[in-house]
Design a protein around this motif. Structure first.
Motif, mmCIF file in Angstrom:
data_model
loop_
_atom_site.group_PDB
_atom_site.id
_atom_site.type_symbol
_atom_site.label_atom_id
_atom_site.label_comp_id
_atom_site.label_asym_id
_atom_site.label_seq_id
_atom_site.Cartn_x
_atom_site.Cartn_y
_atom_site.Cartn_z
ATOM 1 N N GLN A 1 0.845 -1.187 0.000
ATOM 2 C CA GLN A 1 0.000 0.000 0.000
ATOM 3 C C GLN A 1 0.884 1.242 0.000
ATOM 4 O OE1 GLN A 1 -3.332 -0.252 -0.057
ATOM 5 N NE2 GLN A 1 -3.805 1.938 0.022
ATOM 6 N N GLU A 2 0.649 2.150 -0.943
ATOM 7 C CA GLU A 2 1.466 3.345 -1.022
ATOM 8 C C GLU A 2 0.750 4.528 -0.369
ATOM 9 O OE1 GLU A 2 3.509 4.127 -4.677
ATOM 10 O OE2 GLU A 2 3.591 2.001 -5.219
ATOM 11 N N ASP A 3 1.540 5.441 0.180
ATOM 12 C CA ASP A 3 1.017 6.576 0.932
ATOM 13 C C ASP A 3 0.982 7.801 0.032
ATOM 14 O OD1 ASP A 3 0.983 4.967 3.256
ATOM 15 O OD2 ASP A 3 3.111 5.388 3.580
ATOM 16 N N TYR A 4 -0.227 8.139 -0.460
ATOM 17 C CA TYR A 4 -0.376 9.278 -1.357
ATOM 18 C C TYR A 4 -0.682 10.548 -0.568
ATOM 19 C CZ TYR A 4 -0.378 6.054 -5.283
ATOM 20 O OH TYR A 4 -0.008 5.106 -6.207
ATOM 21 N N SER B 1 2.808 9.374 -4.315
ATOM 22 C CA SER B 1 3.052 8.578 -3.121
ATOM 23 C C SER B 1 4.429 8.940 -2.585
ATOM 24 C CB SER B 1 2.991 7.078 -3.437
ATOM 25 O OG SER B 1 4.111 6.673 -4.203
ATOM 26 N N SER B 2 4.590 8.841 -1.288
ATOM 27 C CA SER B 2 5.900 9.133 -0.698
ATOM 28 C C SER B 2 6.946 8.151 -1.206
ATOM 29 C CB SER B 2 5.816 9.093 0.833
ATOM 30 O OG SER B 2 5.298 7.852 1.279
ATOM 31 N N GLN B 3 6.514 6.920 -1.535
ATOM 32 C CA GLN B 3 7.440 5.918 -2.060
ATOM 33 C C GLN B 3 7.989 6.346 -3.423
ATOM 34 O OE1 GLN B 3 4.466 5.296 -0.751
ATOM 35 N NE2 GLN B 3 4.797 3.885 0.956
ATOM 36 N N THR C 1 2.409 4.327 -9.482
ATOM 37 C CA THR C 1 2.874 3.567 -8.325
ATOM 38 C C THR C 1 4.368 3.296 -8.407
ATOM 39 O OG1 THR C 1 2.438 1.419 -9.349
ATOM 40 C CG2 THR C 1 0.621 2.443 -8.152
ATOM 41 N N ALA C 2 5.020 3.318 -7.263
ATOM 42 C CA ALA C 2 6.454 3.041 -7.194
ATOM 43 C C ALA C 2 6.763 1.582 -7.476
ATOM 44 C CB ALA C 2 6.978 3.439 -5.813
ATOM 45 N N SER C 3 5.753 0.725 -7.404
ATOM 46 C CA SER C 3 5.957 -0.702 -7.650
ATOM 47 C C SER C 3 5.865 -1.062 -9.133
ATOM 48 C CB SER C 3 4.931 -1.526 -6.857
ATOM 49 O OG SER C 3 3.613 -1.153 -7.220
#
Length: 247
Positions: A2-5, A158-160, A214-216
């Motif tokens: 789960q990414e933090d937006y 996202s912070s990621q 997404t960072a993923s």
């Protein structure tokens, strides 16, 4: 994962009074309320608020908001004297549970203080925020922030993703939604599928994707990095270092 937006808007030293900040906040709250019903009412901390409410209601009224910001003046630890050049810092939220939080730092003009900013993010896991992230609402929110606060730049990411893309501590951050002020320079040609939308006469909104990046996802990371590289070559990423007041 789960990414933090979050949404972040930032601008350099700008000396403004509490009333001038209140005028911007009044416009911001009115514009924000039109984006989504969850943005219709905000609350702030304070003693004695009704326990059935999340806090003291914050009305989008310029005079009331002036008082609101005056309560957020920075003060010295000893003597509690006002530190004028650090401006005002306040926070509001919109619910008891699954709350969305807005943090304001404005009116600061010290070259050594934290940047002026408007940050929007949830306190914790939130179904409401998840819905907003996966909708066109955040693009509207960036337009609200840009119109009301006139930042140097703003982004939704996202912070990621920020951790992967950002290369220098002081630089313009690029997200899947990015607002750039015309003050930064001229916008270079950007690759498809990036969409460029003007925000009045203030700047541009860059939409890298209609869905959250997404960072993923390696393709998302590659596109975001490519856009950052092109903006950096055009001189839009590097932010000037603060100079002593004597210079």
């Amino acid at each position: 994962m789960q990414e933090d937006y979050y949404v972040g808007a930032y601008w350099g030293p700008r000396q403004e009074t509490a009333l001038e900040c209140a005028r911007r906040a009044e416009l911001f709250f009115h514009m924000l309320a039109r984006c989504d019903p969850s943005f219709a009412q905000w609350y702030a901390a304070g003693r004695g608020f009704p326990r059935e409410l999340p806090g003291w209601p914050v009305r989008p009224d310029m005079k009331e908001l002036e008082t609101f910001f005056l309560k957020g003046r920075s003060r010295t630890d000893i003597g509690k004297e006002v530190i004028e050049d650090l401006g005002f810092s306040r926070m509001v939220w919109n619910a008891k549970k699954e709350a969305i939080n807005i943090s304001f730092c404005c009116g600061g003009y010290s070259p050594w203080g934290n940047p002026n900013s408007c940050l929007i993010h949830p306190f914790g896991p939130s179904a409401v925020w998840e819905r907003l992230v996966h909708s066109p609402v955040l693009a509207e929110v960036l337009t609200c922030v840009a119109t009301a606060w006139d930042p140097d730049y703003a982004m939704a990411s996202s912070s990621q993703m920020v951790d992967l893309i950002q290369k220098r501590k002081r630089e313009v951050r690029v997200g899947w939604l990015t607002y750039l002020s015309r003050r930064l320079g001229r916008l270079p040609p950007l690759p498809a599928p990036v969409r460029i939308e003007p925000v009045g006469t203030l700047g541009w909104l860059l939409v890298l994707s209609p869905e959250p990046m997404t960072a993923s996802n390696p393709e998302h990371v590659a596109l975001t990095a490519r856009v950052r590289e092109l903006l950096d070559r055009a001189g839009l990423i590097q932010r000037p270092r603060p100079k002593p007041a004597s210079e």
